[in-house]
Structure formats: structure tokens, C-alpha cells
Design an enzyme around this catalytic site. Sequence first.
Site, PDB file in Angstrom:
ATOM      1  CE  LYS A  26      -4.139  -1.879   2.131  1.00 48.69           C
ATOM      2  NZ  LYS A  26      -3.702  -3.242   1.776  1.00 48.69           N
ATOM      3  CD  GLU A  40      -5.429   6.429   2.346  1.00 46.76           C
ATOM      4  OE1 GLU A  40      -4.723   5.628   1.712  1.00 46.76           O
ATOM      5  OE2 GLU A  40      -6.678   6.435   2.262  1.00 46.76           O
ATOM      6  CE1 TYR A  51     -15.044   8.320   7.479  1.00 45.93           C
ATOM      7  CE2 TYR A  51     -13.583   6.602   6.669  1.00 45.93           C
ATOM      8  CZ  TYR A  51     -14.834   7.011   7.089  1.00 45.93           C
ATOM      9  OH  TYR A  51     -15.866   6.114   7.134  1.00 45.93           O
ATOM     10  CE  LYS A  55     -14.320  -5.258  -4.602  1.00 41.82           C
ATOM     11  NZ  LYS A  55     -13.165  -5.551  -5.490  1.00 41.82           N
ATOM     12  CD  GLU A 105      -9.374  -2.261  -4.319  1.00 43.19           C
ATOM     13  OE1 GLU A 105      -9.740  -1.559  -3.363  1.00 43.19           O
ATOM     14  OE2 GLU A 105      -9.215  -3.489  -4.259  1.00 43.19           O
ATOM     15  CD  GLU A 133      -6.311  -1.699  -1.085  1.00 46.35           C
ATOM     16  OE1 GLU A 133      -6.540  -0.948  -0.121  1.00 46.35           O
ATOM     17  OE2 GLU A 133      -6.279  -2.941  -0.998  1.00 46.35           O
ATOM     18  CG  ASN A 184      -6.794  -5.413  -5.954  1.00 48.71           C
ATOM     19  OD1 ASN A 184      -6.280  -5.329  -4.844  1.00 48.71           O
ATOM     20  ND2 ASN A 184      -8.017  -4.982  -6.209  1.00 48.71           N
ATOM     21  NE  ARG A 223      -6.325 -10.258  -5.528  1.00 50.62           N
ATOM     22  CZ  ARG A 223      -7.425  -9.515  -5.552  1.00 50.62           C
ATOM     23  NH1 ARG A 223      -8.196  -9.519  -6.642  1.00 50.62           N
ATOM     24  NH2 ARG A 223      -7.773  -8.746  -4.537  1.00 50.62           N
ATOM     25  CB  VAL A 245     -14.266 -12.025  -7.614  1.00 48.73           C
ATOM     26  CG1 VAL A 245     -15.673 -12.625  -7.708  1.00 48.73           C
ATOM     27  CG2 VAL A 245     -13.447 -12.754  -6.564  1.00 48.73           C
TER      28      VAL A 245
HETATM   29  C1  MV4 Z   1     -10.851   4.451   3.026  1.00 49.55           C
HETATM   30  C2  MV4 Z   1     -12.191   4.863   3.246  1.00 49.55           C
HETATM   31  C3  MV4 Z   1     -12.441   6.240   3.372  1.00 49.55           C
HETATM   32  N1  MV4 Z   1     -11.435   7.132   3.297  1.00 49.55           N
HETATM   33  N2  MV4 Z   1      -9.878   5.370   2.943  1.00 49.55           N
HETATM   34  C4  MV4 Z   1     -11.663  -0.310   3.247  1.00 49.55           C
HETATM   35  C5  MV4 Z   1     -10.679  -1.440   3.022  1.00 49.55           C
HETATM   36  C6  MV4 Z   1      -9.688  -0.880   2.077  1.00 49.55           C
HETATM   37  N3  MV4 Z   1     -10.034  -1.272   0.720  1.00 49.55           N
HETATM   38  C7  MV4 Z   1      -9.740   0.599   2.220  1.00 49.55           C
HETATM   39  N4  MV4 Z   1     -11.037   0.902   2.780  1.00 49.55           N
HETATM   40  C8  MV4 Z   1     -11.459   2.195   2.945  1.00 49.55           C
HETATM   41  N5  MV4 Z   1     -10.515   3.144   2.881  1.00 49.55           N
HETATM   42  C9  MV4 Z   1     -10.172   6.680   3.078  1.00 49.55           C
HETATM   43  N6  MV4 Z   1      -9.160   7.590   2.995  1.00 49.55           N
HETATM   44  C10 MV4 Z   1     -13.180   3.873   3.313  1.00 49.55           C
HETATM   45  C11 MV4 Z   1     -12.812   2.552   3.170  1.00 49.55           C
HETATM   46  C12 MV4 Z   1     -13.881   1.556   3.210  1.00 49.55           C
HETATM   47  C13 MV4 Z   1     -14.226   0.886   2.022  1.00 49.55           C
HETATM   48  C14 MV4 Z   1     -13.551   1.123   0.819  1.00 49.55           C
HETATM   49  C15 MV4 Z   1     -13.968   0.442  -0.326  1.00 49.55           C
HETATM   50  C16 MV4 Z   1     -15.017  -0.465  -0.272  1.00 49.55           C
HETATM   51  C17 MV4 Z   1     -15.665  -0.702   0.912  1.00 49.55           C
HETATM   52  C18 MV4 Z   1     -15.277  -0.043   2.087  1.00 49.55           C
HETATM   53  C19 MV4 Z   1     -15.936  -0.290   3.307  1.00 49.55           C
HETATM   54  C20 MV4 Z   1     -15.552   0.378   4.444  1.00 49.55           C
HETATM   55  C21 MV4 Z   1     -14.509   1.305   4.403  1.00 49.55           C
END
Ligand code: MV4
Length: 449
Positions: free
Chosen positions: A116, A199, A201, A236, A274, A286, A288, A290, A293
Amino acid sequence: MFEKVLIANRGEIALRIHRACREMGIRTVAVHSEADAKAMHVRLADEAVCIGPSRSTDSYLNKSAIISAALITGADAIHPGFGFLSENADFAEMVESHGITFIGPSAEQMRKMGDKITARQAAVEAGIPVTPGSPSLDTVEDAKKWAAKIGYPVIIKAKDGGGGKGMKVAFSDEDIHEAYTMARAEAKAAFPSDVVYMEKYLQKPRHIEIQILADKFGNVVHLGERDCSIQRNNQKVIEESPSPALNQEQREEIGEIVRKAIAKIGYQNAGTLEFLFEDGKFYFLEMNTRLQVEHPITEAVSGIDIVREQIRIASGAALGYKQQDIHFNGHAIECRINAENPETFAPCPGKITEWHAPGGLGVRVDSEIYSGYTIPPFYDSMIAKLIVHGQTRNSALMRMRRALEEFVIDGVSTTIPLQQDIISQTEFIDGIYNIHWLEDYMRKRNMDK
Ligand code: MV4
């Protein structure tokens, strides 16, 4: 081109990879645990090797058993699918060191873009928009300093985190001490490293990801986006392409930024970047490294067989087309079907007494299930993916509604009723949802119960 590919995975993705190989005239080797001896891809593969007992750690995660199977059968390449060892750089390295091709990025690229923090750095250098963020945080003081710079609310994340674990949100200086120490403690307990970073939020983002394909000659294309915001507990549930939240201009802009960045980074094979998307802006989360799904919805809209392209790229072939040769057509939606109790989501393995998959124009079911098959209790509960394609989002929605009605799976409970419920909700039909919508909806629905 490869003569024989070993499929280092199970379930619907193993069958999917077998199908691509078959159509390319490539022989297949299926590796399976004792529990999967009766799986469809094991029956269909040219050769099958039992690599261990049921537990994943003793079979699908057993690097030396898989490589031994490849050496014994003379496979010249291994496709890892997703999950298991698909993003394990050590495995990719071991495979290549035995003179076998790993179908995916190089171990070095996997390490750089799969981490990451280094992926964020590479993204910034390559011009990909990221959330305002910090380097790794060594002390609470660091966290306070960076929170002041970034501005609350902030989220503290574990470098090796995943699936939402090791993430803590802080809304003010009062929360920062606890958020930092909890995130570090959770990271230490759950991941190889307890390194955390911060980060800005985003409160109501959508989760949008961009599919790319890159060959060994510097050619890179993007295959559009997938909106994966309909999720619960970081799993998902429904994905769709294109995203109802993007207009053509936004789509082309982010696609071009990603395409150029991946070419600059030198990444090869299939990959997905993503993003969080909020108020018209993209923020890189981030990468992926690979196959994913939900790749079939991209295949439906772009007409490109992503697994076939992965194999071609790994064998040294050029893409053979440019971005302008790719035309996106219509709309695709995927519903993941899990053998779970639709109320409690507890896995519900068992014998499938009756199986009838929907069909017709624009309907695809990726699954290994057949009547009489017994779902083993050792693995992920996803048993099928229902993908529909239509000329418009509305026609795709109608088709999904019709296909879900046709689906017959007797003997276990599944999440089909939940899927039918979601796609009949106004907010979903109007495409107005973010990553919190499903969990909020289910809380409201259960409260009404
Ligand atoms: C975040 C976010 C809000 N703001 N980063 C969840 C796991 C990982 N993929 C990163 N995630 C998140 N990062 C910032 N700066 C909210 C989430 C998040 C989320 C992101 C994508 C899909 C589903 C999620 C469910 C909860 C939180």
C-alpha cells in the site's frame, strides 16, 4: 505459446481458467485438495494432481506441492487465479526459479504495487490522484502532526492491512491517540508488519476500480471501470460496469491517467487500480496485482477475454490492439451467489440436490456447481457468479431480475433473496449509492423487522 498450464486454484475461477486454456488449445493440469476431488474442473482438466488434505494451508497454499505438481506434469506455466497465492511474490519467484512461467506480474512488480505505501508513492510519482496522506507513522506525535496537516476526519490504516481490518477513523484530537494505538495493535496482531499510515477520511465515497492490461512491450490499455460500492463487511455483493456515477469525460480522463501511469511504472499483465470516488474526484487506494472475482462484467462490456490476455501476455505475445480499438458496449451487472444463510450470512455448505442455472441472451453463470455436488465447508462460501449484460443499465437490471428468478439451487440456502431485494430498491435502481449504502439499508431493514 504454452503447451500446458497448471491451474493453482479451485472453484469457479479454476473452471474459468480451464475454459480459456481449452479454447487456446492449451492442455490443463488441475491441482486439488482431497475435498475437491469431485470438482468440475478436475473432471474436465487433461490431468489432475491431488496436492494435499482439505485445509487450504495444506493444499492451495502449499507452494512446494503446487510446484512439484507442475514439475511432475511438465506444466510450462502456472495460473494462480485470485486469492490463495495469486499475490504472493515469494511464490511467483519460486515458480520462475524452477523455469516455469508465473501468469501474472513479476515478483518485483507484485511487491512494489501490492504494498500500500510503495504503491501510493509510485502512484503519486506517476500522476495518479491519491488521498492527502502521510508516510508511515512511528509515534502518536507523528499521528497528531499529520492529522493537523491533513485535517480531520482522518483514517489510520495498517500497511499490510486488508478487508477493512486494522483501520481506525479519528474525527478530532480526542480520538487520535486511541485510533493510532488501536490500529497499531490490530496490525501487530493480524499482519506481518504493524506499520500504519494516515489518509484523509472520505465519508461517503463510491468504490470504483479500473482494469488494465499491459504487455511486455510497453503497450497498456484500460478496460473501463467497475463500481464495487455494494458491499458488506468488505465483501463485494454486486458489481457493475460502467459506474452509474461517472460521465464519459470522467471515465476517459481517469482511464488515460491510469494507462499512462502503468506504462511509466512498467507493470505487466492484468491489474486493477482501486479508487475511492467522491464529489467528482478520484482518490487512489491500492492496486490488485491479480485477476479479480468481478472481471466478467468487464469482459461483457469490452468483449475482451481477460484470462486469455493474461496467458498471451505471459507467453510473450503483444496485446495486438490499442486503446482506440477498444469499444465499450452496454452495461453489465454481477451478483455474487454465496451458500450462506441470507439473514445471518453464516456459511451453509452441503449437498446441492437441485441445480438449474438461468440462461438466455446476455446471461452468464460462472460456477462449478452441478446437481449432486456437495459444497465442502473448508473454503470461501461463494458458489456462483451471475453476470448479465444489456444495452442499457435498465435492460441489464430487468435481465438480472429475470435471471435471479430462474435460478434454482436446492439443498443449501443462498444469498439470492438478498440480491433480489437489493436490485428492487429505488436507490439501487437510480444508481445512487455509496460504500455504506448496503450496510445502512440492512440495518434499517432489520430494525423494521
Ligand atoms: C478508506 C475509506 C475512506 N477514506 N480510505 C476499506 C478497506 C480498504 N479497501 C480501504 N477501505 C477504505 N478506505 C479513506 N481515505 C473507506 C474505506 C472503506 C471501504 C472502501 C472500499 C469499499 C468498501 C469499504 C468499506 C468500508 C470502508
